[in-house]
Scaffold this active site. Structure first.
Site, PDB file in Angstrom:
ATOM      1  N   GLY A  59     -46.520  17.993 -57.740  1.00  0.00           N
ATOM      2  CA  GLY A  59     -47.566  17.643 -58.679  1.00  0.00           C
ATOM      3  C   GLY A  59     -48.650  16.833 -57.983  1.00  0.00           C
ATOM      4  N   GLY A 110     -42.756  19.608 -57.609  1.00  0.00           N
ATOM      5  CA  GLY A 110     -43.207  20.578 -58.596  1.00  0.00           C
ATOM      6  C   GLY A 110     -43.244  21.998 -58.078  1.00  0.00           C
ATOM      7  N   GLU A 113     -38.244  12.584 -54.240  1.00  0.00           N
ATOM      8  CA  GLU A 113     -38.714  11.670 -55.288  1.00  0.00           C
ATOM      9  C   GLU A 113     -38.136  10.257 -55.219  1.00  0.00           C
ATOM     10  OE1 GLU A 113     -39.529  15.795 -56.605  1.00  0.00           O
ATOM     11  OE2 GLU A 113     -37.773  14.790 -55.756  1.00  0.00           O
ATOM     12  N   ASP A 147     -36.982  15.689 -60.517  1.00  0.00           N
ATOM     13  CA  ASP A 147     -37.162  16.242 -61.856  1.00  0.00           C
ATOM     14  C   ASP A 147     -37.399  17.744 -61.773  1.00  0.00           C
ATOM     15  OD1 ASP A 147     -39.717  15.963 -60.739  1.00  0.00           O
ATOM     16  OD2 ASP A 147     -40.676  15.452 -62.624  1.00  0.00           O
TER      17      ASP A 147
END
Length: 344
Positions: A65, A113, A136, A144
């Site tokens: 992201g 992402g 992360e 995630d």
């Protein structure tokens, strides 16, 4: 429609091209929204047999992201960050539940992402340049985009290892871990795409591209990974490494100790819970977690240290694992009431 992602109909293929090569094809909220809309349209189009997702440029399929935008949103208190995560997670679920084959053509950096828009599809075709990671915990976040679903389902404890260390995998290791499903050299990617455009099913098309890589280096550490990362706590994992004494164990323990203590603990809990949950329930859990992350400290400090100031000296809060209590961890998993993630 944003120019950051391109859509083409090529014969029997619906082709998605991530088009932010200068930003390593990092995802924005608008990209997530329009990709999801297009995938749903192609899913109901009988002329489209296969969805293909690729990234422009030589350096990355998708690096994740747009972390800087999320950092700035969270710091200023705008709704963009949570809106991004909501729409990104909805996109991940759409890819997971697609009624048609989806083929991700993976090259270069595939992280965060970028993993979310590829690993949940039916076919993940890696070239020799692919580098996978879920880094992360090093920025005060957690793995995630469905990490709570696919990481616990990697062989043995490989998913726990990848989540806590952020280890980077090259193509052979990504295949070994089940992140990638096939290897096709970059020089033959266009040939594969042309066959799919002609209407061939991906399984049939890929048979003529089978090439074998050398043995995965990760296999050599597999026994130690399974033994050590099966411990029930982060402290237990580190104690096991400390008692091992090997160079690999010492290096791995040192890597883990650099990560956010809070992220490490919530990540281990996330993965253990994810083993028992459906995909959609995993995504709901992750949305609960990220709601707490954007209101906390470590994400902003991690991004500051790695991306903004680049001093690589984050001041985690708390700074020690022992000071992250079970009660604090539990708060990340509490329901959101009317703000729960939905998939409408």
């Amino acid at each position: 429609m944003t120019e950051d992602v391109l859509f083409e109909r090529r014969g029997a293929v619906g082709l998605v091209t991530l088009n932010r090569s200068k930003a390593l094809n990092a995802l924005t909220r608008d990209m997530c929204v329009v990709i999801r809309v297009q995938l749903r349209a192609w899913e109901s189009d009988d002329a489209i047999k296969t969805i293909v997702i690729r990234g422009n440029g030589d350096r990355a399929f998708c690096a994740g992201g747009d972390i800087r935008a999320l950092y700035e949103s969270g710091k200023s208190g705008t709704p963009y960050a949570l809106e991004f995560y909501r729409d990104e997670y909805r996109l991940n679920a759409t890819i997971k539940h697609l009624g048609k084959p989806s083929v991700a053509l993976l090259h270069g950096i595939v992280m965060g992402g970028g993993v979310g828009v590829s690993v949940h599809g039916s076919h993940r075709v890696a070239s020799e340049s692919m580098v996978f990671a879920m880094p992360e915990t090093g920025i005060g976040l957690f793995p995630d985009v469905g990490g709570s679903y696919f990481l616990p389902r990697c062989p043995g404890e490989l998913g726990t290892y990848l989540a806590l260390t952020g280890e980077r995998l090259k193509t052979a290791d990504a295949l070994y871990a089940g992140i990638a499903t096939h290897f096709v050299p970059a020089a033959r990617t266009q040939e594969l795409l042309a066959i799919l455009e002609g209407g061939a099913e991906p399984d049939l098309a890929l048979r003529s591209f089978v090439e074998h890589l050398s043995e995965a280096p990760l296999a050599e550490a597999r026994e130690a990974i399974d033994r050590t990362f099966s411990e029930s706590s982060v402290e237990g994992i580190l104690t096991a490494f400390d008692s091992d004494g090997s160079h690999w164990a010492q290096q791995t323990a040192a890597t883990i100790r650099k990560k956010s203590p809070t992220s490490l603990k919530i990540t281990l809990e996330q993965l253990r819970r994810g083993r028992r949950l459906s995909f959609n329930d995993c995504m709901r859990m992750e949305y609960r977690m990220v709601n707490r992350i954007v209101k906390g400290h470590d994400f902003y400090e991690g991004v500051r240290a790695t991306i903004i100031d680049k001093d690589n000296a984050p001041n985690w809060r708390p700074a020690e694992l022992a000071n992250v209590t079970s009660a604090q961890v539990e708060k990340y998993f509490e329901p959101l009431g009317a703000n729960e993630l939905t998939f409408d």
